[in-house]
Write a protein that holds these residues in place. Sequence first.
Motif, PDB file in Angstrom:
ATOM      1  N   VAL A  46       0.813  -1.219   0.000  1.00  0.00           N
ATOM      2  CA  VAL A  46       0.000   0.000   0.000  1.00  0.00           C
ATOM      3  C   VAL A  46       0.845   1.268   0.000  1.00  0.00           C
ATOM      4  O   VAL A  46       0.504   2.264  -0.664  1.00  0.00           O
ATOM      5  CB  VAL A  46      -0.985   0.002   1.188  1.00  0.00           C
ATOM      6  N   PHE A  47       1.971   1.276   0.708  1.00  0.00           N
ATOM      7  CA  PHE A  47       2.753   2.509   0.789  1.00  0.00           C
ATOM      8  C   PHE A  47       3.486   2.786  -0.525  1.00  0.00           C
ATOM      9  O   PHE A  47       3.703   3.950  -0.882  1.00  0.00           O
ATOM     10  CB  PHE A  47       3.704   2.450   1.978  1.00  0.00           C
ATOM     11  N   THR A  48       3.837   1.744  -1.254  1.00  0.00           N
ATOM     12  CA  THR A  48       4.386   1.930  -2.597  1.00  0.00           C
ATOM     13  C   THR A  48       3.321   2.500  -3.522  1.00  0.00           C
ATOM     14  O   THR A  48       3.592   3.408  -4.322  1.00  0.00           O
ATOM     15  CB  THR A  48       4.917   0.597  -3.153  1.00  0.00           C
ATOM     16  N   ASP A  49       2.094   2.001  -3.422  1.00  0.00           N
ATOM     17  CA  ASP A  49       1.005   2.548  -4.225  1.00  0.00           C
ATOM     18  C   ASP A  49       0.700   3.992  -3.846  1.00  0.00           C
ATOM     19  O   ASP A  49       0.368   4.813  -4.707  1.00  0.00           O
ATOM     20  CB  ASP A  49      -0.250   1.683  -4.068  1.00  0.00           C
ATOM     21  N   CYS A  50       0.803   4.329  -2.560  1.00  0.00           N
ATOM     22  CA  CYS A  50       0.610   5.719  -2.130  1.00  0.00           C
ATOM     23  C   CYS A  50       1.663   6.626  -2.755  1.00  0.00           C
ATOM     24  O   CYS A  50       1.367   7.754  -3.169  1.00  0.00           O
ATOM     25  CB  CYS A  50       0.683   5.819  -0.611  1.00  0.00           C
ATOM     26  N   GLN A  51       2.899   6.150  -2.808  1.00  0.00           N
ATOM     27  CA  GLN A  51       3.970   6.940  -3.411  1.00  0.00           C
ATOM     28  C   GLN A  51       3.668   7.207  -4.885  1.00  0.00           C
ATOM     29  O   GLN A  51       3.922   8.306  -5.398  1.00  0.00           O
ATOM     30  CB  GLN A  51       5.304   6.206  -3.268  1.00  0.00           C
ATOM     31  N   ARG A  52       3.114   6.238  -5.572  1.00  0.00           N
ATOM     32  CA  ARG A  52       2.859   6.360  -7.012  1.00  0.00           C
ATOM     33  C   ARG A  52       1.599   7.166  -7.333  1.00  0.00           C
ATOM     34  O   ARG A  52       1.423   7.590  -8.469  1.00  0.00           O
ATOM     35  CB  ARG A  52       2.723   4.960  -7.621  1.00  0.00           C
ATOM     36  N   ASP A  53       0.731   7.357  -6.359  1.00  0.00           N
ATOM     37  CA  ASP A  53      -0.554   8.013  -6.591  1.00  0.00           C
ATOM     38  C   ASP A  53      -0.336   9.453  -7.065  1.00  0.00           C
ATOM     39  O   ASP A  53       0.248  10.260  -6.329  1.00  0.00           O
ATOM     40  CB  ASP A  53      -1.382   7.993  -5.308  1.00  0.00           C
TER      41      ASP A  53
END
Length: 268
Positions: A46-53
């Motif tokens: 999830v935190f990798t996806d947050c970074q990419r958002d």
Amino acid sequence: MAFQHYSRIQFAYDQGYGPRVLVVTISGNNPVNGVDEAMHEELARVFTDCQRDPDSDLIVLTGKGRVFCAGGDLDWFDEQISNPASFRAIAPDAKRIVLSLLELEKPIICRLNGAAAGLGATIALMCDVIIAEDTAKIGDPHVKVGLVAGDGGAVIWPALIGMARAKEMLLTGDLISGAEAARIGLVNYAVPTAELDGKVAELAQKILGNPRWAVRWTKVVMNQQLRQAANLTMDAAVAYETLSNMMADRAEAVAAVKEKRPMTLSGE
């Protein structure tokens, strides 16, 4: 929305905290948002996806309902005890949760809306700013269920409150209130429930009022020490936690918690 294939985490924008704020809500399949296999896997990405958002510059992390995250689900513990290979299999994700959170460049505020224990406490405390309800309970009771504190507690607790206090907390497994956590510097603020959202919004807007890259890269620089500590600690922590899952007293500790009785420990 850049988030797909999540069943244990919910996502929404703004929610009263301001534009370009992404609210990430831990939403387990039990009332205390306990971590099961599905949630553990989702936390690892999830935190990798947050970074990419592309639509957010600040993350607010909270829990659904009246609990932030109470740590490992007891039924999942039973599965791990009966099949130790399943515990060993989650080791890469256990490290990824910690490292991806520390590598997140966007500022992240923890809205600590109730109990945070074990992995739940680790995730909360690794956020950049932690705003807790004054009545929330915070602790790392890994030892109370027969486990080594291998999911990052040994990294973040000493960094926040010093080694002596951290050892006391992790070796006893005791929980403290949000108010006490603020007093000793474990969290930034402890406020009454009615003031929680207002305080989160206040801090979010203060941070977002500054130039984006100055904020992000200041965080990156400050997190270098935590990332080094995690890289130094996590392999051993996860390995020892895996070993502790196979001990006889691990099974007894979980059974005692589920049956709400004192533990009868053998020392093995």
